[in-house]
Design an enzyme around this catalytic site. Structure first.
Site, mmCIF file in Angstrom:
data_model
loop_
_atom_site.group_PDB
_atom_site.id
_atom_site.type_symbol
_atom_site.label_atom_id
_atom_site.label_comp_id
_atom_site.label_asym_id
_atom_site.label_seq_id
_atom_site.Cartn_x
_atom_site.Cartn_y
_atom_site.Cartn_z
ATOM 1 N N LYS A 31 4.785 -13.273 -6.747
ATOM 2 C CA LYS A 31 3.319 -13.142 -6.667
ATOM 3 C C LYS A 31 2.628 -14.366 -7.262
ATOM 4 C CE LYS A 31 2.528 -8.302 -5.925
ATOM 5 N NZ LYS A 31 1.851 -7.078 -6.347
ATOM 6 N N LYS A 47 11.474 -7.964 3.199
ATOM 7 C CA LYS A 47 11.032 -6.564 3.201
ATOM 8 C C LYS A 47 9.735 -6.397 4.004
ATOM 9 C CE LYS A 47 7.976 -5.911 -0.717
ATOM 10 N NZ LYS A 47 7.531 -5.167 -1.864
ATOM 11 N N LYS A 60 2.821 -4.865 3.105
ATOM 12 C CA LYS A 60 1.435 -4.658 3.543
ATOM 13 C C LYS A 60 0.756 -5.986 3.851
ATOM 14 C CE LYS A 60 0.513 -0.626 0.647
ATOM 15 N NZ LYS A 60 0.221 -0.305 -0.755
#
Ligand code: TYM
Length: 335
Positions: A117, A199, A202
């Protein structure tokens, strides 16, 4: 079960950063529903975690309400379970401060999700992003949860929560239950339909990579038709066949069939037909969620009643644990 034995406490959370994905559903939320049958369950919308990435306040508020409705639409019964919004119970943040003081800087620096992140939001590497796993530990430990149903990507955070619990107990005396992770046998890591080594997420930039649980049937079919496979022709689960492995996994979760049964069903068939069959199965699988979500979103008063009740019950439970933890560390009692 005897009077003195308590039911196991199950706890999990999800961030309100948009419509949940098929990965969220298969990896975590469908288990949340199933576990309610047997255990005392606590589920929440992790809005405090979500602000580690900058948000527009109006759409954030809307997404939090939508996520709460989606959680109920996915089968969480707010009477049987405790279903609430994280920021409505201040005890998580309070315990988080205490736990931060038994967590090492080095431990947090090793969190792979922080590194990912931080790389993705290089212009806003805020302290919340760094201490996020401590808040997650507090979410779990403030209810003395026994079991935490999550997907694979949360495994490292859960390990940290376990280490924090053990360390606190060693330092101050038996206090926290050391939680166990609960991962689905199939579906703990649903992959992107476009890059099946990554993965399903969203926030993927490619609109065909992610299936959202409110996608309509045409959209679902389109995404599966475009799913990346391989240059082989066989529909079997094998090393190096990431795209097909992912589709077989999704098919298995959506239909309840095993991977071996799915391989048998599609033996000799082409990839095109297989992708259509997976799309159909997923559309059928998600249809009840879409219908229930629409019904709930028409009744905001009911939703508010549910989250208010959930927050009150969550507060009462967690307050007992927090008070005990405060005593253990030597804070002066004032009540
Ligand atoms: P979040 O919101 O990213 O994801 C919610 C749940 O969905 C699972 N998941 C997946 N499972 C399989 N395949 C995928 N592609 C996939 N993508 C997501 C996640 O593993 C997760 O279980 N930090 C957490 C929220 C949280 C929490 C907690 C969870 C906050 N406090 C306490 C458990 C206990 C998160 O960001 O999940």
């Amino acid at each position: 079960m005897s009077e003195t034995e308590r039911k196991k406490v199950i706890l999990s959370g999800i961030q309100p950063t948009g419509v949940f994905t098929l990965g969220n559903y298969v990896g975590a939320i469908r288990n949340w529903g199933a576990l309610q049958e047997e255990f005392d369950c606590i589920y929440f919308i992790a809005d405090q975690h979500a602000i580690t990435v900058r948000k527009d306040p109006a759409s954030f508020r809307k997404q939090t309400i939508e996520s709460y409705a989606l959680t109920l639409a996915c089968g969480i019964d707010p009477k049987r379970s405790i279903a609430f919004i994280q920021s409505h119970n201040p005890n998580h943040a309070q315990l988080s401060w205490v736990l931060g003081c038994v967590t090492q800087f080095g431990e947090l620096s090793r969190m792979t999700q922080f590194k990912d992140k931080a790389a993705k939001h290089a212009d806003d590497i805020n302290a919340g992003l760094f201490t996020y796993p401590v808040l997650m530990a507090a979410d779990i430990l403030t209810y003395n949860a026994d079991v935490v149903p999550i997907g694979d990507d949360q495994r490292q955070h859960l390990e940290l929560a376990r280490n924090i619990a053990v360390r606190f107990n060693q330092r101050y005396g038996e206090m926290f239950t050391v939680p166990e992770g609960y991962y689905p046998k199939v579906g703990a890591r649903i992959k992107s339909l476009q890059e099946p080594t990554k993965k399903m997420s969203k926030s993927d930039d490619n609109p065909n990579a992610t299936v959202f649980i409110l996608d309509d049937k045409d959209t679902i079919m389109r995404k599966f038709k475009r799913a990346v496979t391989d240059s082989d022709t066989e529909i079997r689960f094998a090393e190096g066949k990431d795209g097909i492995n992912n589709l077989l996994t999704i098919y298995s979760c959506a239909t309840g069939k095993t991977i071996a049964e799915a391989e048998k069903e599609f033996a000799g068939k082409g990839y095109g037909d297989f992708k259509l069959a997976v799309g159909e199965a997923v559309a059928d699988y998600l249809e009840p969620v879409r219908t229930e979500y629409a019904r709930l979103m028409d009744d905001k008063a009911y939703l508010k009643e549910c989250w208010t009740d959930g927050a009150q019950r969550a507060f009462r439970l967690s307050n007992k644990v927090l008070t005990k933890a405060y005593r253990k560390i030597g804070f002066v009692d004032y009540r």
